[in-house]
Design an enzyme around this catalytic site. Structure first.
Site, PDB file in Angstrom:
ATOM      1  N   ALA A 135       0.799 -10.515  42.255  1.00  0.00           N
ATOM      2  CA  ALA A 135      -0.173 -10.369  41.181  1.00  0.00           C
ATOM      3  C   ALA A 135       0.363 -11.118  39.970  1.00  0.00           C
ATOM      4  O   ALA A 135       1.570 -11.190  39.774  1.00  0.00           O
ATOM      5  CB  ALA A 135      -0.365  -8.906  40.857  1.00  0.00           C
ATOM      6  N   THR A 136      -0.551 -11.681  39.195  1.00  0.00           N
ATOM      7  CA  THR A 136      -0.075 -12.567  38.138  1.00  0.00           C
ATOM      8  C   THR A 136      -0.299 -12.050  36.719  1.00  0.00           C
ATOM      9  O   THR A 136       0.342 -11.085  36.341  1.00  0.00           O
ATOM     10  CB  THR A 136      -0.624 -13.975  38.347  1.00  0.00           C
ATOM     11  OG1 THR A 136      -2.018 -13.882  38.573  1.00  0.00           O
ATOM     12  CG2 THR A 136       0.033 -14.605  39.551  1.00  0.00           C
ATOM     13  N   THR A 137      -1.212 -12.628  35.947  1.00  0.00           N
ATOM     14  CA  THR A 137      -1.131 -12.462  34.489  1.00  0.00           C
ATOM     15  C   THR A 137      -1.856 -11.231  33.940  1.00  0.00           C
ATOM     16  O   THR A 137      -3.007 -10.977  34.316  1.00  0.00           O
ATOM     17  CB  THR A 137      -1.700 -13.723  33.814  1.00  0.00           C
ATOM     18  OG1 THR A 137      -1.138 -14.851  34.458  1.00  0.00           O
ATOM     19  CG2 THR A 137      -1.397 -13.751  32.347  1.00  0.00           C
TER      20      THR A 137
ATOM     21  N   LYS B 183      -5.878  -5.494  38.823  1.00  0.00           N
ATOM     22  CA  LYS B 183      -4.498  -5.301  38.394  1.00  0.00           C
ATOM     23  C   LYS B 183      -4.365  -4.471  37.127  1.00  0.00           C
ATOM     24  O   LYS B 183      -3.266  -4.253  36.633  1.00  0.00           O
ATOM     25  CB  LYS B 183      -3.835  -6.663  38.180  1.00  0.00           C
ATOM     26  CG  LYS B 183      -3.787  -7.472  39.478  1.00  0.00           C
ATOM     27  CD  LYS B 183      -3.118  -8.794  39.294  1.00  0.00           C
ATOM     28  CE  LYS B 183      -4.111  -9.819  38.786  1.00  0.00           C
ATOM     29  NZ  LYS B 183      -3.545 -11.185  38.795  1.00  0.00           N
TER      30      LYS B 183
ATOM     31  N   ALA C 247      -1.362 -19.884  39.442  1.00  0.00           N
ATOM     32  CA  ALA C 247      -1.427 -18.542  40.042  1.00  0.00           C
ATOM     33  C   ALA C 247      -2.336 -17.599  39.273  1.00  0.00           C
ATOM     34  O   ALA C 247      -2.480 -16.442  39.648  1.00  0.00           O
ATOM     35  CB  ALA C 247      -0.021 -17.955  40.133  1.00  0.00           C
TER      36      ALA C 247
END
Lengths: 239, 275
Positions: free
Chosen positions: B52-54, B85, B227
């Protein structure tokens, strides 16, 4: 050294049951009633911190009478049981039936194997999508379970109050009506000629499992909300 | 594995009836330790698992906004374009996660349950600092997995009922807890998001203004970080954005997000008169 006398199993169990029953009857009653949008709980309890009625899980609540330390211990165990189940499987897999079974095993084992039975009586209630799928389980000190319909009164003068509630309760009543029935019963005088008590909101512990609330159905009614509830419809729905 | 260790009589085992602890994690360590993520051996080797990114968080007057993009990547592949997220930790706090996605989501579930469990047992809410510290403890339990490349880094924010302000906390993999001023971003696109936040954030923002700042920071991160996924108007996939204030946790609706991201897209069109 004194000789141990023979005590028949019947006598032993009867003595234990009498002991537990006496302890439970000493406290004040708790009334649990179904209404159109859920299940209501009411008790005469001036404490704001020591509860007889509590949330166990999203749709499940717990009410108890008897010795505080004993039912508080069972309440915490119930919360742990439910949270562990919900975490291992899914939230919808936590049921009142499973919890009632776990309590029944625990109460039953203590009753037969330990020196003193638990002086408690419990209700485990689960609110469903409609009144027909509501579940009310009543558990007694010896581990027996009964599934009840409509209403339960336990503790104190349970039989007398149960008769009073039974005269007035009908399926499908709104919350304010069932609470009035409960409060009238809790304040009713045990003897003829002694006036009935008018219980003020501050002397009551009241909570509901409201089926219209999204996830956690349990809600306590205190202060202004409780006072207002006796005159409004669906006060516990989220706005 | 049995969920509940058997006892000879069928009654609830001792771990259930031991008084004292209001922590679900401590109970789990007694009753079913295998369910705790930190107790699992991960083995060596390079695992390619979804990441999972930002995540960005922005403070405004009377609360916070938290926003996360919808992309998860596994190596150079897009593992998911609609992962969520950002979550409600409880009624008054939000948690966003970056890092190994599977473990991160497990950590969020455990954290949500930890807060609810405390609330049910104690009959009161934990303080915001108490919640932030609990999260640090959970992360510390994960350190072994982090050392093997399965790191989870959350961003936590909420409304402090005692002080009546929004607050943001960031973490490192060792469980270090740092309170942030005004705004913060984590994850692979955080470098670009932080630059954007620095330029766009200003004191005295309201909730709607903070939502715009947060979404724009995600758009900037998606611009430069492969990403991070930007708002996808074609598929109607928008970032998950939540506000937390005195009224509690609320997720921002798709209509508002579509309007905000549409406005940002127009502002950035080549040949826009404002450019």
């Amino acid at each position: 050294m004194s000789m141990p006398f023979y005590v028949s199993p019947e006598q032993l169990m009867k003595d234990r049951a009498d002991f537990a029953r006496k302890g439970i009857a000493r406290g004040r009653s708790v009334v649990v009633l179904q209404y159109d949008d859920g299940i209501a709980f009411a008790s005469q309890n001036p404490s704001r911190a020591l509860h007889k009625i509590s949330e166990i899980y999203d749709r499940i609540a717990f009410a108890a009478v008897g010795k505080y330390n004993e039912f508080e211990n069972l309440r915490v165990a119930g919360v742990r049981y439910a949270d562990l189940r919900g975490y291992s499987y899914d939230r919808v897999d936590v049921t009142a039936r499973g919890l009632a079974n776990a309590y029944a095993q625990t109460l039953g084992t203590v009753f037969t194997t330990e020196s003193k039975p638990l002086e408690v009586e419990l209700v485990v209630a689960e609110v469903g999508a409609d009144p027909i799928s509501d579940q009310l389980y009543r558990l007694t000190y010896d581990g027996s379970v009964a599934e009840e319909q409509g209403y339960v009164v336990m503790g104190g003068q349970a039989e007398r109050l149960g008769a009073l509630v039974g005269e007035q309760w009908r399926p499908g009543l709104p919350l304010s009506d069932v609470l009035q029935i409960a409060v009238r019963a809790l304040g009713s005088s045990p003897e003829d000629g002694v006036p009935n008590l008018e219980l003020a909101p501050a002397q009551l512990e009241v909570a509901v499992l409201d089926r219209t609330r999204p996830r956690r159905a349990f809600r306590r009614l205190t202060g202004d909300l409780l006072t207002a509830t006796l005159g409004t419809e669906r006060p516990t729905a989220d706005h | 594995m049995s969920l509940v260790p058997p006892s000879s009589s069928g009654r609830l085992p001792a771990a259930f009836t031991t008084p004292g602890s209001a922590s679900f994690v401590e109970f789990l360590a007694q009753a079913a330790p295998a369910l705790l993520p930190g107790n699992r051996p991960a083995g060596g080797g390079d695992l390619v698992v979804p990441h999972a990114t930002t995540i960005v968080a922005v403070r405004f007057d009377g609360g916070i906004v938290m926003a996360g993009d919808r992309r998860a990547t596994a190596g150079s592949m897009i593992a998911s374009r609609h992962i969520e997220k950002v979550f409600a930790a409880d009624d008054y706090s939000a948690i966003g996660i970056a890092g190994s996605a599977g473990l991160a989501i497990e950590l969020v579930r455990l954290f949500q349950l930890e807060l609810e469990h405390y609330e049910k047992i104690e009959g009161s809410l934990l303080s915001l600092d108490g919640k932030a510290n609990r999260l640090a403890t959970l992360l510390r339990g994960n350190l072994g997995l982090a050392m093997q490349g399965l790191a989870v880094v959350p961003l936590f924010g909420g409304y402090d009922l005692a002080r009546a302000v929004g607050r943001i906390f960031s973490y490192d993999v060792t469980g270090g807890r740092y309170e942030e001023q005004d705004h913060h971003a984590i994850g692979s696109g955080s470098v670009f998001a932080r630059g954007s936040l620095k330029k766009r954030w200003r004191p005295g923002l309201d909730a709607a203004g903070a939502v715009e700042v947060a979404v724009e920071a995600l758009v900037d991160a998606a611009d430069d970080d492969s990403a991070t996924g930007g708002p996808d108007a074609g598929r109607r996939i928008y970032p998950i954005v939540a506000t937390v204030d005195a009224a509690g946790y609320r997720q921002v609706g798709d209509e508002q997000l579509s309007a905000v991201s549409g406005r940002i897209a127009v502002e950035r069109q080549v040949g826009d008169p404002r450019a």
